[in-house]
Design an enzyme around this catalytic site. Structure first.
Site: not given
Ligand code: ZN
Ligand code: ZN
Lengths: 446, 178
Positions: B133, B142-143, B167, B170
């Site tokens: 969050e 979102h990945c 990751c 990101c």
């Protein structure tokens, strides 16, 4: 996905619009909202939306009338109708009028994400068909899957061709060769990529836990089961289930697994309703399954069901020409994640790495590089940063934290990651040791 | 008041050690100090009697209004079952690219699903949820990398499938957004 999928939300209630807007924006969609049907129709004329999510009951023109107008304007629009009060009549009418689906508010988060993924899949498939059916498979999205060696290139070729099919796949290879990465590569290049890849590490679970994990359970199935719980097969609906360490499952589970693979259906523990799920199976093992069939510890019928395609990953020592590439990749990966400038590696150190036989394969190499970046001088990885020889001499460390981290890591290695022994050796209690391991993110090499 | 870093505000009693571990992980992931404080809200105002749950939209707004001054990001930690009008439940939510996020431990515990509580699983899940969050408040969406903490989770088991870390992609995006 090249292009962002666009969603239009039509609802007179502001809190519904806001909630859905936030939900979809976080999922990476392009989202617009309209308060009523009239506004929505204007927007649809000037902008094409892939998915329209509309409330049925709105002041002025209702959702059903809007649905008819949108469908006559742009037949391929996907319209999902929402309602707070489901009645069979309106549902039937909505579907007759071309609604893609009819859903009742409030939604289960899982159902909502499935619904939109289904719709997205339909959009991308019809676009793919239009685009001359040309399928360019890209493996770019798969992190860590690297190698120019002939051995690795042939694995990647196999991944590409098997991805498009629905066949079961067994991935074999020594531990640390990256079997899960291959499974992920197959999944994310397959038409199932919009749905989950669900992993199960069979070896980590007891038989009864594995059963509940795989099939789920019903409320009241056993003491304390207060809620229904989906199993992994159910979660993998539309996607792929990855069963790691398949050779470890019991003979009873082998029978159950075979049944599920044949029928694509199962019953939750403590339930009586048959649940069907559309999944693809990928398994992995570091054992010789064929041999286990011969000596009777693995069922032959299950073996043939799983082993439609077999992908063998070579051990790292058979592709030493990939080591420089991998080292370079891991250096960039860890320097980025530690917010450091990229370091280089001394040629003599690299040469020694290529001579090392890496029983733990890529994972071992990766851990070595990560560790070398942590303990090294921040500019160049040298031979003494690599635990290739028996005794490590730690020097030129920069901060107290570095010294502590390196000392704890070395002590853990010396005690084969036995926490109690390590704690005793370090003269701290286990909680403190755990906190340090967490703080420095220490992991065993194997 | 803390001029820098992330504030985690606990509503209800959380063990000091438990919060400390979450704060450590968050601090490592976002490379900034994390401060823990206690918050006090009359939760009955956010209770929806018909759904027997607490309105996550209103709570998020309230935490943002009352507690967000003085820190870069603010995180409200709750015990109660959260919902938003359109969804049956949520684990937590955030203002995307905003200042504030919330999450609840309510649906993260195994006991709720009738399973044995694994020692660290609750802590791990909550840590992932908090990092996730907060990632949203830093503008991350979102990945698709399954192990990435920014992967979307709608089921509690989905949370177990991912790590507590961003990751590489990101992380790069995060440093651009910061
Ligand atoms: Zn999210
Ligand atoms: Zn990511």
């Amino acid at each position: 996905m090249a292009k962002k999928i666009s969603i239009l939300i039509v609802d007179d209630e502001r809190s519904v619009r806001d909630s859905l807007y936030n939900w979809f924006i976080e999922d990476g969609y392009r989202v617009e909202c309209a308060e009523n049907a009239k506004e929505a129709l204007h927007m649809v004329e000037s902008d094409s939306f892939d998915i329209i999510l509309a409330d049925i009951k709105m002041p002025g023109m209702d959702g059903l009338e809007m649905l008819r107008r949108i469908k006559s304007h742009r037949k391929e629009s996907i319209v999902i109708v929402m309602t707070a009060f489901a009645t069979v009549d309106t549902a039937v009418q909505a579907l007759k009028d071309g609604a893609y689906d009819y859903v009742t508010k409030p939604f289960d988060p899982d159902d909502l994400s499935h619904l939109i993924r289904n719709a997205s899949k339909q959009i991308s498939l019809s676009e793919e068909n239009e685009a001359l059916k040309e399928r360019v498979v890209s493996l770019e999205n798969i992190e860590d899957l690297i190698g120019k060696s002939a051995a690795m290139q042939s694995v990647l070729k196999e991944v590409e061709s098997v991805a498009q099919s629905n066949s079961s796949v067994i991935i074999t290879g020594e531990s640390g060769t990256g079997k899960e990465l291959i499974a992920r590569a197959i999944h994310s290049n397959s038409p199932r990529r919009f749905f989950p890849l669900v992993s199960v590490h069979c070896g980590a679970l007891t038989e009864s836990l594995l059963e509940s994990e795989l099939f789920g359970h019903e409320k009241g199935a056993f003491t304390g089961a207060m809620y229904n719980r989906k199993g992994r097969f159910e979660m993998a609906d539309g996607g792929t289930i990855f069963l790691d360490e398949i050779a470890t499952i019991s003979s009873k589970m082998q029978v159950e697994l075979l049944r599920v693979l044949e029928s694509k259906s199962f019953i939750r523990v403590g339930g009586n309703k048959e649940i069907t799920s559309d999944f693809r199976v990928i398994c992995a093992t570091n054992r010789d399954l064929k041999n286990m069939v011969t000596n009777g510890t693995f069922r032959e019928d299950l073996y043939y069901r799983l082993n439609v395609v077999n992908i063998q990953i070579p051990p790292l020592r058979d592709r030493v020409e990939d080591i420089p590439l991998l080292v370079d990749y891991f250096i960039r990966k860890y320097c980025t994640s530690m917010n450091k400038l990229p370091v280089t590696i001394e040629p003599s150190a690299l040469k020694r790495l290529q001579e090392f036989d890496f029983p733990g394969n890529i994972r071992e190499l990766e851990n070595m590089v990560e560790r070398a970046i942590v303990v090294g001088n921040g500019k160049k990885i040298t031979l003494k940063d690599l635990p290739l020889q028996k005794s490590m001499i730690v020097s030129t460390l920069e901060s107290l934290d570095d010294v502590e981290k390196s000392h704890i890591l070395q002590t853990l290695i010396n005690h084969e990651w036995n926490i109690s022994q390590t704690a005793r050796a370090l003269k701290v209690d286990r909680v403190t040791l755990y906190n340090k391991i967490r703080k420095y993110n220490l992991k065993p090499l194997e | 008041m803390n001029e820098q870093g992330i504030s985690i505000i606990s509503f209800g009693y959380f063990e000091h050690d438990f919060l400390g571990k979450i704060a450590d992980s968050v601090s490592l992931e976002f490379m900034m100090p994390v401060h823990i404080r206690e918050g006090h809200l009359d939760l009955s105002e956010y209770y929806d009697a018909a759904r027997r749950q607490y309105n996550g939209n209103l709570l998020l707004r309230e935490v943002d209004a009352q507690y967000s001054a003085g820190s870069i990001k603010t995180f409200g930690l709750f015990y109660v079952d959260l919902f938003i009008p359109i969804l049956t439940y949520i684990f937590g939510q955030a203002f995307l690219g905003g200042h504030t996020a919330i999450a609840s431990i309510y649906r993260l515990s195994n006991e709720r699903y009738g399973l044995k509580e694994a020692d660290d699983s609750l802590l791990e899940r909550l840590t992932k949820e908090v990092v996730h969050e907060l990632g949203h408040t830093f503008g991350l969406i979102h990945c698709h990398v399954p192990a990435c903490v920014m992967a979307s989770s709608t089921y509690v088991e989905d949370i177990d499938q991912k790590s507590a870390k961003l990751c590489v992609k990101c992380r790069l995006q995060l440093s651009k957004n910061m």
